[in-house]
Design an enzyme around this catalytic site. Structure first.
Site, PDB file in Angstrom:
ATOM      1  N   ASP A 336       0.783  -1.056   0.003  1.00  0.00           N
ATOM      2  CA  ASP A 336      -0.023   0.055   0.012  1.00  0.00           C
ATOM      3  C   ASP A 336       0.948   1.225   0.061  1.00  0.00           C
ATOM      4  O   ASP A 336       1.864   1.493   0.827  1.00  0.00           O
ATOM      5  CB  ASP A 336      -0.803  -0.237   1.336  1.00  0.00           C
ATOM      6  CG  ASP A 336      -1.788   0.974   1.358  1.00  0.00           C
ATOM      7  OD1 ASP A 336      -2.633   1.403   0.544  1.00  0.00           O
ATOM      8  OD2 ASP A 336      -1.675   1.754   2.175  1.00  0.00           O
ATOM      9  N   GLU A 371       1.757  -0.228  -5.052  1.00  0.00           N
ATOM     10  CA  GLU A 371       0.760   0.993  -5.216  1.00  0.00           C
ATOM     11  C   GLU A 371       1.806   1.977  -5.481  1.00  0.00           C
ATOM     12  O   GLU A 371       2.283   2.553  -4.487  1.00  0.00           O
ATOM     13  CB  GLU A 371      -0.055   1.099  -4.138  1.00  0.00           C
ATOM     14  CG  GLU A 371      -1.197   2.244  -4.592  1.00  0.00           C
ATOM     15  CD  GLU A 371      -1.975   2.353  -3.512  1.00  0.00           C
ATOM     16  OE1 GLU A 371      -3.292   2.632  -3.812  1.00  0.00           O
ATOM     17  OE2 GLU A 371      -1.637   2.327  -2.525  1.00  0.00           O
TER      18      GLU A 371
END
Length: 659
Positions: A336, A371
């Site tokens: 993330d 990401e």
């Protein structure tokens, strides 16, 4: 008294003599180990030895199950980033089990400008020394090649909480992930990897607790080595960790990999007004990025950003990744806000953590996905990660949405996304699988909502609809909301199928959001991070079975087309791809660049023809030489004005194979 013990491994580890405790803190002046009995009584011991920046001690005779925490002494100099406060009991960054999570309590605060001297021992969870043996038997990683990988992104609870064919006591648990009903479903669908939203133990932010909501997604991690206990079924003779391992083992036996969403960009301590429960009190200056005034940098939007440039922080992340691979047999990680991994403080593809990952033999076989953005300076780095990483491709997401739902993307841009975004990723030896293609993900509209709402509807989140992105590139097809007449529903269904076909028949690694294949809706909520309820849980009783079968058939079709599975870049002169217009001729410059919807015929591996018609009307086409047959799940094309012509339906995709 404690013996000196050893400086490694970090954390609390059982030895034949007792338990060895080791904690990194570069700027501390003293470290207390606090031991608790079942009544909550505390005994404190000063760690007697320091080796470099590691404080350590051996508690002789101690055994598994011991509850502990730390109190760390040092200077209070916020302008220098130092916020030591021994009134605060702290969680070991290496803790594998905690007694609970964080409640809403002001005593968790460490203080802003001055120390908060209220003791938090009654509200902060204790660490538990744990050593869980597990029999992995003949478990083997599936080792699915990147070219064959189809990822299915899901939430542990939301996936099965409402599944009528799973026993009620197992729904929403780790055990449900590998229930025979789910295994059969995954295999029938054809996915090869189950990517789970965080299973690291997380905390609910104080803001959410105040309004009666929870952090459903789980990206607010409190203890990265610890399994999230709320997903445990509670079955007798099991633990959360054991049940998770059972699920991994069963999924492996079915040939399905397990990829974890993992959070190493920020922690649950949030900003300076947030809880002081671990790294902030252990060594705030060493673990977090700060500005020149000593305040935390908020490059994540969550209050803090981890500083992963120093040996101790790189070691912490590496130890955690190896733990999940060695002890839980997971097959990969999706990071993330992955830019933080490479910040120094500017992003660099040769950052210390990236170099260490690339050299690690334990991690050599697992998949890494980033990401590739955060909200800090130069925080958008799509295509710039090192060779070991694949990346979420938001350019694919946004431009394919615009191509089908807005009709304002040229054939050239579409082709670039369809061909694994080679201009972004074809460098430094990277493969097409560097592009993780997606139409939707947990963050944003579901596929059904993408074709049903023009605007987000997030009032249930308690932020007056301010949260969630406004750049959705969605199209409600004329009516806002799920209820619409048959004609609009027919157009919506057509758009869903075109988007799914593009996702699953493009080069690169496709990621399917759980529920998109069955028409799941979140009622227009495009940021359901705090909706641990029917808004986010999949409703299997209302599943669109036809859409599910269509999706499964697309996946099977993908596996038959060599150009999509070889994971090699396409070149027109190698027979892998030909780009043709409606007349089966090479596209002209004008056709490539036109902003008007342009029909494309994409000939793959010689014998496969993907026809893409973004126009809102049928188009008569000429086919390349040969005898072509329509492949499932697509329907037979209507004959055109002569034997070499056919009618390609409006706003649709079709695949033909040459017999």
């Amino acid at each position: 008294m404690l013996k000196p013990g050893k400086p490694g491994p970090l954390g609390a580890h059982i030895t034949p003599e007792g338990i060895n405790f080791a904690l990194f803190s570069s700027h501390a002046t003293r470290v207390e180990l606090c031991i608790f009995d079942k009544s909550g009584h505390q005994e404190s011991y000063e760690l007697p030895a320091r080796s470099g920046d590691v404080w350590h001690g051996l508690l002789t005779g101690a055994k598994a199950g011991l509850e502990y925490g730390y109190r760390v002494h040092g200077d209070w100099r916020p302008e220098k980033g130092q916020r030591f406060n021994p009134a605060k009991l702290l969680i070991d960054p290496y803790a594998r089990v905690l007694t609970g999570t964080l409640p809403l309590d002001e005593r968790l605060s460490g203080g802003l400008n001055e120390p908060d001297w209220r003791d938090n021992r009654d509200v902060v969870p204790h660490c538990i020394v744990s050593e869980e043996a597990y029999d992995w038997g003949n478990d083997r990683p599936p080792n699915v090649l990147w070219g064959d990988t189809i990822i299915y992104e899901a939430h542990v609870r939301g996936l099965t909480q409402q599944h009528p064919d799973i026993p009620e006591e197992l729904r929403g648990s780790y055990a449900a992930l590998s229930h025979p009903v789910m295994i059969e479903y995954f295999k029938r669908l054809g996915i090869t990897a189950l990517e789970l939203l965080p299973v690291q133990l997380h905390a609910d932010e104080p803001r959410l607790q105040k309004i009666g909501l929870t952090n459903y997604w789980g990206y607010n991690v409190l203890a990265p080595f610890a399994i999230e206990p709320s997903f445990h079924s509670g079955s007798a003779k099991t633990t959360p960790l054991c049940e998770f391992r059972d699920a991994v083992k069963a999924l492996h036996a079915a040939g399905i990999e397990v990829i974890l969403d993992i959070v190493f960009n920020h922690t649950a301590e949030l900003d300076e007004t947030g809880p002081m429960v671990s790294l902030r009190g252990i060594d705030n200056r060493s673990y977090y990025w700060r500005n020149q005034q000593g305040a935390l940098e908020n490059w994540t939007g969550c209050g803090n950003a981890l500083r992963l440039t120093q040996p101790h922080s790189v070691q912490w992340v590496m130890d955690c990744l190896r733990y999940w691979v060695e002890e839980c047999h997971v097959d990969g990680f999706r990071f993330d806000l992955g830019i933080v991994l490479g910040r120094n403080p500017d992003f660099h593809r040769h950052a210390p953590l990236f170099i260490t990952i690339a050299q690690d033999p334990v991690l050599a076989r697992v998949k890494f996905i980033a990401e590739p953005w955060d909200i800090g300076p130069n925080g958008y780095q799509l295509g710039h990660f090192p060779l070991t990483f694949s990346e979420w491709n938001d350019r694919f997401r946004d431009e394919i949405r615009q191509f089908w739902l807005w009709g304002n993307i040229s054939a050239g841009v579409f082709a670039e996304r369809f061909a694994a975004s080679s201009q972004l990723f074809r460098h430094h030896g990277r493969a097409p699988s560097s592009s993780i293609n997606q139409i939707t993900a947990h963050d944003g509209f579901t596929l059904h909502d993408l074709v049903s709402f023009n605007d987000k509807h997030n009032l249930a989140n308690g932020e007056e609809n301010r949260d969630g992105t406004n750049s959705n590139y969605s199209n409600n097809h004329g009516v806002e909301g799920l209820d619409a007449n048959e004609d609009i529903q027919r157009h919506r269904n057509r758009s869903q199928r075109a988007l799914l076909a593009t996702l699953l028949l493009s080069q690169g690694a496709p990621m399917l959001l759980a529920g998109d294949e069955m028409g799941h809706s979140q009622q227009g909520n495009n940021n359901a991070y705090c909706q641990d309820n029917e808004i986010a849980w999949l409703d299997w009783s209302c599943a669109d079975v036809a859409l599910t079968e269509y999706t499964a058939s697309l996946i099977q079709l993908r596996k038959r087309i060599p150009a999509l599975c070889a994971n090699r870049w396409w070149d027109e002169n190698d027979g892998s791809v030909r780009w043709l217009n409606a007349n089966a001729k090479p596209l002209t410059t004008e056709e490539w660049q036109s902003q008007s919807p342009t029909l494309l015929q994409i000939q793959l591996s010689g014998d496969w023809l993907v026809i893409v018609n973004p126009a809102q009307h049928d188009v008569e086409i000429g086919l390349p030489a040969g005898h072509w047959q329509v492949s499932a799940p697509f329907k037979m094309l209507t004959a055109g004005s002569n034997s070499a012509q056919a009618i390609m339906p409006a706003h649709s995709v079709c695949v033909l194979t040459r017999s």
